[in-house]
Design a protein around this motif. Structure first.
Motif, PDB file in Angstrom:
ATOM      1  N   ALA A  33       0.951  -1.097   0.031  1.00 13.47           N
ATOM      2  CA  ALA A  33      -0.004  -0.183   0.072  1.00 13.47           C
ATOM      3  C   ALA A  33       0.934   1.190   0.294  1.00 13.47           C
ATOM      4  O   ALA A  33       1.739   1.492   1.127  1.00 13.47           O
ATOM      5  N   ASP A  53      -8.514   2.015   8.496  1.00  7.03           N
ATOM      6  CA  ASP A  53      -9.892   2.175   7.824  1.00  7.03           C
ATOM      7  C   ASP A  53      -9.957   3.566   7.051  1.00  7.03           C
ATOM      8  O   ASP A  53     -10.277   3.888   5.958  1.00  7.03           O
ATOM      9  N   LEU A  56      -6.942   3.251   4.160  1.00  6.94           N
ATOM     10  CA  LEU A  56      -7.061   2.296   3.147  1.00  6.94           C
ATOM     11  C   LEU A  56      -8.641   1.818   2.791  1.00  6.94           C
ATOM     12  O   LEU A  56      -8.992   1.078   1.785  1.00  6.94           O
ATOM     13  N   GLY A  57      -9.679   2.462   3.496  1.00  9.44           N
ATOM     14  CA  GLY A  57     -11.073   2.320   3.263  1.00  9.44           C
ATOM     15  C   GLY A  57     -11.508   1.011   4.067  1.00  9.44           C
ATOM     16  O   GLY A  57     -10.617   0.125   4.203  1.00  9.44           O
ATOM     17  N   ASP A  59     -13.513  -1.212   3.227  1.00  8.90           N
ATOM     18  CA  ASP A  59     -13.811  -2.490   2.464  1.00  8.90           C
ATOM     19  C   ASP A  59     -12.427  -3.236   1.971  1.00  8.90           C
ATOM     20  O   ASP A  59     -12.594  -4.421   1.249  1.00  8.90           O
ATOM     21  N   ARG A  60     -11.255  -2.731   2.721  1.00  4.34           N
ATOM     22  CA  ARG A  60     -10.155  -3.441   2.310  1.00  4.34           C
ATOM     23  C   ARG A  60      -9.949  -4.880   2.873  1.00  4.34           C
ATOM     24  O   ARG A  60     -10.909  -5.105   3.785  1.00  4.34           O
ATOM     25  N   ASP A  61      -8.999  -5.767   2.212  1.00  8.94           N
ATOM     26  CA  ASP A  61      -8.744  -6.942   2.926  1.00  8.94           C
ATOM     27  C   ASP A  61      -8.275  -6.788   4.356  1.00  8.94           C
ATOM     28  O   ASP A  61      -7.085  -6.174   4.510  1.00  8.94           O
ATOM     29  N   ARG A  62      -8.747  -7.173   5.443  1.00 10.26           N
ATOM     30  CA  ARG A  62      -8.184  -7.122   6.684  1.00 10.26           C
ATOM     31  C   ARG A  62      -7.428  -8.060   7.466  1.00 10.26           C
ATOM     32  O   ARG A  62      -6.547  -7.818   8.594  1.00 10.26           O
ATOM     33  N   ASP A  65      -4.095  -6.755   8.785  1.00 12.84           N
ATOM     34  CA  ASP A  65      -4.278  -5.387   9.581  1.00 12.84           C
ATOM     35  C   ASP A  65      -3.114  -5.504  10.866  1.00 12.84           C
ATOM     36  O   ASP A  65      -2.462  -4.802  11.216  1.00 12.84           O
TER      37      ASP A  65
END
Length: 222
Positions: A33, A53, A56-57, A59-62, A65
């Motif tokens: 990223a 959040d 990266l938004g 709806d990203r793949d968490r 994280d």
């Protein structure tokens, strides 16, 4: 209950904001990223969950994280031995305490980091209470950490002032109807802090100390 001044720590009392920015930039870059540092800087002050959040938004793949957060901690940890207080930090805390109000650190740092930050500030003898990330269910701009600071210090929220360096600090204080003084030493401009709702903005702790008797904090003095 008593009056008190709540202080954010990172970027407010200790010069860490840009180090956190670089650490997050590299941690995210390692995971593919590429986020501009200016955008990351404006998110510092949020907890890692909300920061990711924000950057990266939602709806990203968490799945990455936790790895990203751990990478940030490792990268940031390389600077620990070189952390420095911001100008006037210790003197400000000691002067406020000497005038009567409780001095409370409303920090979202993890316990080991908070211990180091307190050593850097070097004012433990006047600090009534200090929070860490484990004391809050939600991070700023949610007010959880400020509420924990009030609870731990027995400070009346109607007789409290918060001092912070980010718009997230100002927003968190507003949710508890606590006036927030902004400090620009974390890199957020006076205009941004004022627009967010700060009652006044000073360059750093030393500037607030110099104007203390004319600041919102003076209303708490006996």
């Amino acid at each position: 209950m008593r009056s008190g001044v709540l202080f954010d720590v990172d970027g407010t009392l200790v010069d860490t904001t840009y180090l956190h920015t670089v650490a997050w930039w590299e941690a995210l870059r390692q995971r593919g990223a590429d986020v501009p540092m200016a955008k990351i800087h404006r998110a510092i002050g949020m907890g890692s969950d909300k920061l990711l959040d924000h950057l990266l938004g939602p709806d990203r793949d968490r799945d990455q994280d936790e790895e990203a957060s751990t990478a940030h901690d490792v990268l940031y940890g390389a600077w620990w031995e070189r952390l420095r207080p911001l100008p006037g930090a210790s003197e400000l805390l000691r002067t406020v305490a000497g005038r009567g109000p409780a001095v409370v650190l409303a920090s979202s740092a993890k316990e080991p980091e908070l211990k180091l930050l307190r050593q850097v500030i070097d004012a433990d003898d006047v600090i009534t209470a200090a929070t860490s990330s484990s004391d809050a269910e939600q991070s700023k701009p949610a007010p959880d950490i400020l509420q924990a600071a009030l609870d731990q210090s027995d400070v009346d929220p109607r007789a409290a002032v918060f001092v912070g360096d980010s718009v997230w600090d100002v927003q968190a204080a507003a949710r508890l109807d606590i006036p927030c003084i902004g400090l620009a030493c974390g890199g957020t401009s006076a205009g941004e802090l004022t627009e967010a709702g700060a009652v006044a903005v000073y360059d750093d702790p030393a500037a607030l100390l110099a104007a203390l008797d004319d600041s919102a904090i003076s209303s708490l003095f006996a």
